[in-house]
Write an enzyme that holds these catalytic residues in place. Structure first.
Site, PDB file in Angstrom:
ATOM      1  N   LYS A 198      35.187 -94.301  14.008  1.00 38.88           N
ATOM      2  CA  LYS A 198      34.263 -93.638  13.086  1.00 38.88           C
ATOM      3  C   LYS A 198      34.052 -94.550  11.891  1.00 38.88           C
ATOM      4  CE  LYS A 198      33.601 -89.375  10.416  1.00 38.88           C
ATOM      5  NZ  LYS A 198      34.195 -88.064  10.079  1.00 38.88           N
ATOM      6  N   ARG A 208      26.007 -84.494   4.932  1.00 35.61           N
ATOM      7  CA  ARG A 208      26.640 -84.062   3.682  1.00 35.61           C
ATOM      8  C   ARG A 208      25.966 -82.801   3.149  1.00 35.61           C
ATOM      9  NH1 ARG A 208      28.561 -89.447   2.408  1.00 35.61           N
ATOM     10  NH2 ARG A 208      29.750 -89.889   4.319  1.00 35.61           N
ATOM     11  N   ARG A 219      34.372 -93.119   1.534  1.00 36.80           N
ATOM     12  CA  ARG A 219      35.480 -92.993   2.479  1.00 36.80           C
ATOM     13  C   ARG A 219      35.843 -94.332   3.121  1.00 36.80           C
ATOM     14  NH1 ARG A 219      32.482 -87.633   4.551  1.00 36.80           N
ATOM     15  NH2 ARG A 219      33.449 -86.151   3.111  1.00 36.80           N
ATOM     16  N   GLU A 235      41.307 -99.028  17.632  1.00 40.02           N
ATOM     17  CA  GLU A 235      41.543 -97.643  17.242  1.00 40.02           C
ATOM     18  C   GLU A 235      41.478 -96.712  18.459  1.00 40.02           C
ATOM     19  OE1 GLU A 235      42.404 -96.209  14.466  1.00 40.02           O
ATOM     20  OE2 GLU A 235      41.734 -97.400  12.747  1.00 40.02           O
ATOM     21  N   LYS A 250      31.339 -92.988  16.502  1.00 37.64           N
ATOM     22  CA  LYS A 250      30.399 -92.360  15.571  1.00 37.64           C
ATOM     23  C   LYS A 250      30.098 -93.331  14.439  1.00 37.64           C
ATOM     24  CE  LYS A 250      29.952 -88.330  12.525  1.00 37.64           C
ATOM     25  NZ  LYS A 250      30.594 -87.112  11.989  1.00 37.64           N
ATOM     26  N   TYR A 315      22.142 -83.109  17.902  1.00 38.10           N
ATOM     27  CA  TYR A 315      21.469 -81.921  17.380  1.00 38.10           C
ATOM     28  C   TYR A 315      20.262 -81.540  18.229  1.00 38.10           C
ATOM     29  CZ  TYR A 315      24.484 -83.116  13.515  1.00 38.10           C
ATOM     30  OH  TYR A 315      25.591 -83.418  12.756  1.00 38.10           O
TER      31      TYR A 315
END
Length: 325
Positions: A198, A208, A219, A235, A250, A315
């Site tokens: 990510k 957001r 972040r 990862e 992502k 979506y």
């Protein structure tokens, strides 16, 4: 003398039937997962201005949409909760009566085993500072204290009936901690869909708004640097070693190379998240008449699948299922 080709690849592109026959990649509705936002205390759906067509659901409209997902043949839904109040440690995330845990129970009761119910396992929606973990005295995310909260959050979601928990906070060791916590409470059948690669991406912007984020700062100390491909593979392999059942990349469209590399490196299913910014760019361009909206949707989803995604969070899942059938 004129040269005419002996080998003519165009022969297999001549008709729609021929093109279907030799297509190398194709997305099916069962591979699509619909992200859904549910707002605590809402009495009617709230449109998300930066994501046309997407809403913050009430508990009732959430159940209705879950039934639509079943009817469309989708693979699952990913639930995100938006609480009425937040605090520094995200206590609403572990509350059995918190909005996300109630939403899990609602959807599972509504659709049973007909749909895979997944839930975001992260604190960013529940903290008043908007970070994915608890903070230390200097204002930095405390990795190991956050793991303790993630473990409690996983147990709460499992008790609510979820099929897959989806840790997305990018804390080191999060998968091992969650797997251990679930197993200790005899939730051995609950799977983990790990957000493994990510990235600290600009394409998360509309999300957001969707979750009413309270983020202060960024972040970048825990999400990955967009410049790094091998780090994403590392990862993912670490998460598999710690017990992840599915790994996720992502964003998707800007990271197809990472997605392909992860697919080659692991032996578990690979998911990719077609994120809010990717969605909104196409919706905005289509609204201007600059692109063919439906064609762009299908091309985007096909490219994500072609690069290696067995599962695509998008979506457009409900609409795409109709376009694909």
């Amino acid at each position: 003398m004129s040269y005419y080709p002996e080998i003519r690849p165009r022969r297999l592109r001549r008709t729609p039937a021929l093109r279907r026959l030799v297509a190398e990649s194709g997305v099916a509705p069962r591979q699509l997962v619909l992200p859904l936002f549910v707002r605590e205390g809402a009495t009617e759906p709230t449109p998300i201005s930066s994501m046309p067509g997407v809403v913050q659901h009430t508990r009732e409209t959430l159940k209705k949409t879950a039934n639509e997902a079943v009817a469309a043949g989708l693979g699952g839904v990913m639930l995100f909760g938006i609480p009425q109040s937040k605090d520094a440690v995200g206590s609403g995330a572990v509350d059995p009566h918190g909005i996300l845990n109630l939403a899990i129970t609602d959807v599972v009761a509504e659709v049973g085993d007909e749909l895979t119910v997944m839930s975001d396992l992260c604190l960013d929606e529940f903290t008043d500072h908007g970070h994915c973990g608890v903070l230390d005295a200097e204002g930095n995310v405390d990795n190991d204290r956050t793991l303790d909260v993630y473990a409690a959050m996983a147990i709460a979601q499992a008790a609510a009936g979820v099929d897959l928990v989806a840790p997305s906070g990018m804390m080191d060791g999060q998968v091992r901690m969650i797997r251990s916590a679930l197993d200790a409470e005899e939730h051995t059948d609950i799977g983990i869909l790990a957000y493994s690669a990510k990235y600290a991406s600009a394409f998360f912007g509309p999300f957001r708004e969707a979750v009413d984020s309270s983020l202060q700062g960024d972040r970048r100390t825990y999400q990955q640097d967009p410049a790094n491909r091998l780090e994403g593979v590392r990862e993912a392999k670490l998460d598999v070693a710690e017990g992840a059942d599915i790994v996720l990349v992502k964003p998707a469209l800007g990271y197809l190379d990472v997605l392909a590399a992860v697919k080659d490196a692991v032996e578990v299913p690979v998911a990719a998240y077609n994120v809010s910014g990717e969605y909104s760019m196409i919706e905005a361009a289509a609204a201007k008449g600059w692109i063919d909206r439906e064609a762009a949707i299908l091309e985007s989803l096909t490219s994500i699948h072609r690069a290696g995604a067995d599962i695509v969070l998008t979506y457009w899942a409900l609409e795409a299922a109709g376009l694909l059938t």
